[in-house]
Every structure is written in structure tokens, then in C-alpha cells.
Design a protein around this motif. Structure first.
Motif, PDB file in Angstrom:
ATOM      1  N   TYR A 120     -31.991  60.546 -22.369  1.00 14.86           N
ATOM      2  CA  TYR A 120     -31.380  59.599 -23.316  1.00 14.86           C
ATOM      3  C   TYR A 120     -31.355  60.183 -24.724  1.00 14.86           C
ATOM      4  O   TYR A 120     -30.324  60.170 -25.413  1.00 14.86           O
ATOM      5  CB  TYR A 120     -32.180  58.298 -23.288  1.00 14.86           C
ATOM      6  CG  TYR A 120     -31.596  57.177 -24.110  1.00 14.86           C
ATOM      7  CD1 TYR A 120     -30.715  56.268 -23.539  1.00 14.86           C
ATOM      8  CD2 TYR A 120     -31.928  57.024 -25.455  1.00 14.86           C
ATOM      9  CE1 TYR A 120     -30.170  55.233 -24.288  1.00 14.86           C
ATOM     10  CE2 TYR A 120     -31.400  55.994 -26.206  1.00 14.86           C
ATOM     11  CZ  TYR A 120     -30.523  55.096 -25.613  1.00 14.86           C
ATOM     12  OH  TYR A 120     -29.984  54.075 -26.361  1.00 14.86           O
ATOM     13  N   ARG A 121     -32.477  60.707 -25.170  1.00 14.26           N
ATOM     14  CA  ARG A 121     -32.562  61.220 -26.542  1.00 14.26           C
ATOM     15  C   ARG A 121     -31.830  62.551 -26.705  1.00 14.26           C
ATOM     16  O   ARG A 121     -31.197  62.797 -27.741  1.00 14.26           O
ATOM     17  CB  ARG A 121     -34.023  61.361 -26.957  1.00 14.26           C
ATOM     18  CG  ARG A 121     -34.683  60.022 -27.211  1.00 14.26           C
ATOM     19  CD  ARG A 121     -36.059  60.191 -27.833  1.00 14.26           C
ATOM     20  NE  ARG A 121     -37.076  60.492 -26.844  1.00 14.26           N
ATOM     21  CZ  ARG A 121     -38.315  60.867 -27.153  1.00 14.26           C
ATOM     22  NH1 ARG A 121     -38.666  61.035 -28.418  1.00 14.26           N
ATOM     23  NH2 ARG A 121     -39.200  61.100 -26.212  1.00 14.26           N
ATOM     24  N   LEU A 122     -31.895  63.404 -25.697  1.00 19.46           N
ATOM     25  CA  LEU A 122     -31.231  64.701 -25.802  1.00 19.46           C
ATOM     26  C   LEU A 122     -29.714  64.578 -25.685  1.00 19.46           C
ATOM     27  O   LEU A 122     -28.972  65.358 -26.301  1.00 19.46           O
ATOM     28  CB  LEU A 122     -31.775  65.668 -24.748  1.00 19.46           C
ATOM     29  CG  LEU A 122     -33.213  66.136 -24.998  1.00 19.46           C
ATOM     30  CD1 LEU A 122     -33.674  67.074 -23.877  1.00 19.46           C
ATOM     31  CD2 LEU A 122     -33.330  66.844 -26.343  1.00 19.46           C
ATOM     32  N   LEU A 123     -29.244  63.587 -24.920  1.00 24.67           N
ATOM     33  CA  LEU A 123     -27.801  63.382 -24.817  1.00 24.67           C
ATOM     34  C   LEU A 123     -27.227  62.940 -26.164  1.00 24.67           C
ATOM     35  O   LEU A 123     -26.173  63.421 -26.599  1.00 24.67           O
ATOM     36  CB  LEU A 123     -27.497  62.323 -23.744  1.00 24.67           C
ATOM     37  CG  LEU A 123     -26.027  62.131 -23.369  1.00 24.67           C
ATOM     38  CD1 LEU A 123     -25.426  63.437 -22.847  1.00 24.67           C
ATOM     39  CD2 LEU A 123     -25.882  61.026 -22.323  1.00 24.67           C
ATOM     40  N   SER A 125     -31.230  49.272 -26.669  1.00 18.21           N
ATOM     41  CA  SER A 125     -30.463  50.127 -25.762  1.00 18.21           C
ATOM     42  C   SER A 125     -31.393  51.048 -24.977  1.00 18.21           C
ATOM     43  O   SER A 125     -31.200  51.266 -23.768  1.00 18.21           O
ATOM     44  CB  SER A 125     -29.451  50.944 -26.570  1.00 18.21           C
ATOM     45  OG  SER A 125     -28.726  51.804 -25.726  1.00 18.21           O
ATOM     46  N   TRP A 126     -32.420  51.571 -25.650  1.00 20.32           N
ATOM     47  CA  TRP A 126     -33.384  52.431 -24.964  1.00 20.32           C
ATOM     48  C   TRP A 126     -34.152  51.638 -23.903  1.00 20.32           C
ATOM     49  O   TRP A 126     -34.378  52.132 -22.787  1.00 20.32           O
ATOM     50  CB  TRP A 126     -34.359  53.035 -25.976  1.00 20.32           C
ATOM     51  CG  TRP A 126     -35.377  53.948 -25.340  1.00 20.32           C
ATOM     52  CD1 TRP A 126     -35.230  55.284 -25.079  1.00 20.32           C
ATOM     53  CD2 TRP A 126     -36.666  53.575 -24.850  1.00 20.32           C
ATOM     54  NE1 TRP A 126     -36.363  55.770 -24.464  1.00 20.32           N
ATOM     55  CE2 TRP A 126     -37.261  54.747 -24.305  1.00 20.32           C
ATOM     56  CE3 TRP A 126     -37.378  52.378 -24.817  1.00 20.32           C
ATOM     57  CZ2 TRP A 126     -38.524  54.739 -23.737  1.00 20.32           C
ATOM     58  CZ3 TRP A 126     -38.651  52.377 -24.247  1.00 20.32           C
ATOM     59  CH2 TRP A 126     -39.210  53.550 -23.718  1.00 20.32           C
ATOM     60  N   LEU A 127     -34.560  50.414 -24.236  1.00 16.08           N
ATOM     61  CA  LEU A 127     -35.281  49.583 -23.276  1.00 16.08           C
ATOM     62  C   LEU A 127     -34.433  49.315 -22.036  1.00 16.08           C
ATOM     63  O   LEU A 127     -34.951  49.294 -20.912  1.00 16.08           O
ATOM     64  CB  LEU A 127     -35.689  48.257 -23.934  1.00 16.08           C
ATOM     65  CG  LEU A 127     -36.820  48.340 -24.972  1.00 16.08           C
ATOM     66  CD1 LEU A 127     -36.952  47.018 -25.711  1.00 16.08           C
ATOM     67  CD2 LEU A 127     -38.148  48.717 -24.314  1.00 16.08           C
ATOM     68  N   SER A 128     -33.139  49.121 -22.244  1.00 12.50           N
ATOM     69  CA  SER A 128     -32.236  48.906 -21.105  1.00 12.50           C
ATOM     70  C   SER A 128     -32.149  50.153 -20.239  1.00 12.50           C
ATOM     71  O   SER A 128     -32.075  50.073 -19.009  1.00 12.50           O
ATOM     72  CB  SER A 128     -30.836  48.525 -21.611  1.00 12.50           C
ATOM     73  OG  SER A 128     -30.864  47.301 -22.303  1.00 12.50           O
ATOM     74  N   ALA A 129     -32.183  51.315 -20.865  1.00 13.39           N
ATOM     75  CA  ALA A 129     -32.065  52.575 -20.123  1.00 13.39           C
ATOM     76  C   ALA A 129     -33.265  52.811 -19.210  1.00 13.39           C
ATOM     77  O   ALA A 129     -33.121  53.396 -18.134  1.00 13.39           O
ATOM     78  CB  ALA A 129     -31.906  53.733 -21.098  1.00 13.39           C
ATOM     79  N   GLU A 181     -35.421  71.138 -17.841  1.00  9.03           N
ATOM     80  CA  GLU A 181     -34.394  70.663 -16.909  1.00  9.03           C
ATOM     81  C   GLU A 181     -33.482  69.636 -17.577  1.00  9.03           C
ATOM     82  O   GLU A 181     -32.260  69.674 -17.409  1.00  9.03           O
ATOM     83  CB  GLU A 181     -35.066  70.043 -15.684  1.00  9.03           C
ATOM     84  CG  GLU A 181     -34.094  69.513 -14.648  1.00  9.03           C
ATOM     85  CD  GLU A 181     -34.802  68.873 -13.469  1.00  9.03           C
ATOM     86  OE1 GLU A 181     -34.213  67.957 -12.858  1.00  9.03           O
ATOM     87  OE2 GLU A 181     -35.944  69.283 -13.158  1.00  9.03           O
ATOM     88  N   SER A 182     -34.069  68.732 -18.350  1.00  8.59           N
ATOM     89  CA  SER A 182     -33.283  67.706 -19.032  1.00  8.59           C
ATOM     90  C   SER A 182     -32.327  68.329 -20.046  1.00  8.59           C
ATOM     91  O   SER A 182     -31.151  67.980 -20.108  1.00  8.59           O
ATOM     92  CB  SER A 182     -34.219  66.714 -19.733  1.00  8.59           C
ATOM     93  OG  SER A 182     -33.484  65.756 -20.459  1.00  8.59           O
TER      94      SER A 182
END
Length: 414
Positions: free
Chosen positions: A95-98, A71-75, A129-130
Motif C-alpha cells: 500500500y505505502r510503496l505503491l 483508506s489504509w484501514l480498509s486495505a 518482494e513488495s
């Protein structure tokens, strides 16, 4: 306040969590290890183990998120060639913070932060910012804490050294692996089965036993790093009349140039000698590898072959191909117990090429039984990497400490 801390690795976490507790003494702090970007899995597992040890040292509860690499690779698809601190990193942070924000809601946290803010390799403003973006309107406040200032980075490195934490040499993702790692990366991505000398699996085994010994048994531990000449097989094959003979290659066998065709000359004991290239075959009971005791004496290409093939090998010409690699490498020694113990024995952390070696659960059970003797200083145990390649770690330990070590192998640990 209840603060959820997204944790990326132990070195970045150790000082960050210490400062966070000092600055928010009345707050409940919870760790969340969510890092599906880390590749390969052995690297991920190693960083998780050290994060667990750090959190236990600090008394902080830790949760592990999903390892959803695909899923991370797709992102990040389409941003593979971005440089460090580029757009791929921004997507990775989001991705990780969400996901961390969703978990913060699940555990009832009021605030969210990340140890990525501590990393000298990461862009602080990009992370700020993220974090603010993903938490906007969520009812959870993002804490953009800059603990790098005022000597924070230096203190982070000092604490990491003090706790003997594993310090990675690339950010974590496969793209960073290829761009940031100075050493050849193929050995990070290729598995040989078992825990071969100098591998991440070997190091992970040592770190897991340390975590268990300290956290569950309350035993003191200390590590040493040592250098050694590592040996790996790139490819090898032994044939008789076109039939491939099952075999292992004796460690430190050199490469064979091209295809070697040789005839048997004589058999001495269980060794068959051939007339070309210094080729040898050692006959074994079944298909199995053997540990080395004197690697310096091995300078000929040597195959380990089950003795059921003896007649065929003695009566026919063989064809042999072999490509190996010998390079400087490093491994580790873990002392469980006191350096002043009455008796110090060692156990191998690595396994043979056939996977034979000390098992994790067996070793844990053994240490439970030995816990009292270790705690009072009657016994201590060394878990030593690269033991199957002639025990360079044991020799290093004895030279470094002046202590004598004995071998200890028993059925309870296998």
C-alpha cells in the motif's frame, strides 16, 4: 539518477540516507513521508517532525503524503489479528510503496527505495518482494538495499542517540500498538485536551520547537529525559442537590472510594474543608486550573470550583466521586542555547487541564526576538515538560547540570 526514498521514521532514516548518499554521490535524493498506518495522529505528527529534522540535518528535500488512515484501514481489513511480519504487514508495504511509486513518477525519479529496509523489526525479503512487485513494468527501479549488515544497525542506533531522535516503541499501526507496546496503551489513544504532562502532544510540541530553533534560527539545542510521577483523572464529579458543579480536580488528588457524601466544616481563605474523606474545595476566579508548586503536600481529594458556587457549597451537603491514577512516567527538557549562558530561564512545555499554556506561534515569535541574545550566549531557554505538576523537570535539570534556572512567563508567549 534521482532516487525517491519512502521514509517511515527518523531512526530508520538517519543511517540509511547517510549511506545512500555515500553510495550514490551523484544522485539526487528526495524523501517521501507516506505512513497513514501510524496511529494515533499525535504519534504520526511526532514521527514526521523528527523525520523533517533528520532530512534538514542531511540536506535532503522532504515531501509529506496524505494521512489517509481510513483508506489504509480498509486495505488491511480482515487481517487485524495477523502477527508482526505477517500478511497485514505485506499488504501495508504494498500500500505505502505503491503510493510512493506514483509520487516517484510525479517528481521524475528513476529509482525507488524505502527506509523500512533498515528496520530490524521488518522482514527484509518481504520488503524486497513488495518493492519489486509494485515497481515492475513502471520504468522505475526498486533498490533493495541491505544497510543493516556490517554494523549498520548499531550505527543507526548510535546516530539516533547522537541526534537525540524520538525512538518509537511500536511499529506504528493501531494493531502493533496493542501487541507490541509494553506499557498500557489507553493513554496513547485518549486525549485530555491541551498538552498534558508526559503526553505525545507535549513531546511533539518540544520537538517542533527544536526543529524551528535549529533549522530556522540556527540555534544549538540539547535534550534530557527525566522521570516523574504522572497523575491523571479517570473520572470525577462534584454534586450539590443533584446538580453537577463545574470543576477541575487538583493534581495528585487520590481516588475516592465509592460515593462520598460530606458536609462543610469551615472555610479558611479560599479553601472549604469537609467532614469526611479529607475532601476539600478550592474556590477560584472562574473555572480554571492552577499549576502546582508543592505536589508533595497534596494528599487529599481536592476540587477547584468557581467562587460563584461558594454559597451553595457552604450551605449544603456535597456528593463527590473521583477516580485518579498515579504512575511513573517520563518527559523531556529542551535547552535552546548554551549551557554556559549567562541567564537560563524556563518555560512550560505542557498545559494546564483547562488548556492554558504557552502557544506554539507565540513561542516561535518570542524566540525570534531573543535569537541574537541566545546565539551569543547571553541567554538560554529551557522548554520543560510536566511543569504544571510541580516542576520536576526543572529540579532534575538543576541537579544534573548544577545550573540555576529562573521562571520566565510573559504575555508574548501566551
Amino acid at each position: 539518477m534521482k532516487i525517491l526514498v519512502h521514509i517511515c521514521c527518523a531512526p530508520d532514516a538517519v543511517y540509511f540516507l547517510k549511506r545512500l548518499r555515500e553510495d550514490y554521490p551523484q544522485s539526487e535524493i528526495v524523501g517521501f513521508f507516506y505512513d497513514p498506518n501510524i496511529h494515533p495522529y499525535e504519534e504520526y505528527r511526532l514521527r514526521l517532525l523528527e523525520t523533517e529534522r533528520t532530512c534538514k540535518e542531511l540536506g535532503i528535500e522532504l515531501y509529506e503524503g496524505e494521512y489517509d488512515l481510513e483508506s489504509w484501514l480498509s486495505a488491511v481489513k480482515g487481517y487485524e489479528d495477523e502477527p508482526e511480519r505477517g500478511k497485514r504487514c505485506a499488504i501495508c508495504f504494498d500500500y505505502r510503496l505503491l503510493r510512493s511509486l506514483r509520487f516517484a513518477k510525479e517528481v521524475g525519479a528513476t529509482h525507488l527505495t524505502t527506509t523500512l529496509l533498515m528496520s530490524p523489526k521488518k522482514e527484509f525479503l518481504m520488503l524486497k518482494e513488495s518493492g519489486q512487485k509494485v515497481s515492475e513494468g513502471s520504468g522505475i527501479e526498486f533498490l533493495a538495499l541491505d544497510y543493516r549488515k556490517g554494523g549498520g544497525t548499531q550505527e543507526m542506533f548510535r546516530l539516533s542517540r547522537e541526534l537525540e531522535l524520538y525512538h518509537q516503541d511500536y511499529c506504528g499501526c493501531i494493531y502493533g500498538l496493542f501487541k507490541q507496546k509494553k506499557a498500557p496503551v489507553q493513554w496513547d489513544l485518549v486525549s485530555f485536551g491541551g498538552r498534558r504532562p508526559g503526553s505525545k502532544k507535549e513531546m511533539g510540541f518540544i520537538k517542533e520547537i527544536r526543529l524551528f530553533s535549529q533549522s530556522e534560527l540556527g540555534l544549538s539545542c540539547k535534550e534530557w529525559e527525566f522521570g516523574f510521577l504522572n497523575w491523571k483523572v479517570l473520572q470525577g464529579k462534584l454534586e450539590v442537590k443533584g446538580q453537577t458543579i463545574p470543576s477541575f480536580v487538583r493534581p495528585y488528588s487520590p481516588s475516592i472510594r465509592g460515593l462520598l457524601k460530606a458536609d462543610p466544616v469551615e472555610k479558611v481563605g479560599r479553601v472549604i474543608y469537609y467532614n469526611k474523606g479529607g475532601l476539600r474545595v478550592i474556590l477560584t476566579e472562574g473555572l480554571r486550573d492552577e499549576p502546582l508548586e508543592h505536589p508533595d503536600n497534596l494528599c487529599n481529594p481536592t476540587f477547584l470550583v468557581p467562587k460563584e458556587y461558594e454559597e451553595s457549597l457552604l450551605g449544603n451537603r456535597v456528593s463527590a466521586e473521583l477516580q485518579t491514577e498515579i504512575n511513573p512516567d517520563k518527559s523531556f527538557i529542551l535547552l535552546i542555547g548554551s549551557l554556559d549562558a549567562e541567564d537560563i530561564a524556563y518555560l512550560p512545555a505542557d498545559t494546564l487541564q483547562d488548556g492554558t499554556g504557552v502557544g506554539l506561534e507565540g513561542l516561535k515569535e518570542f524566540l525570534r526576538r531573543e535569537q541574537r541574545d541566545i546565539a551569543v550566549g547571553r541567554k538560554a531557554y529551557l522548554l520543560v515538560g510536566a511543569s504544571t505538576l510541580g516542576n520536576p523537570g526543572v529540579r532534575y535539570f538543576e541537579e544534573r547540570t548544577g545550573k540555576k534556572v529562573r521562571s520566565f512567563l510573559c504575555s508574548q508567549t501566551s
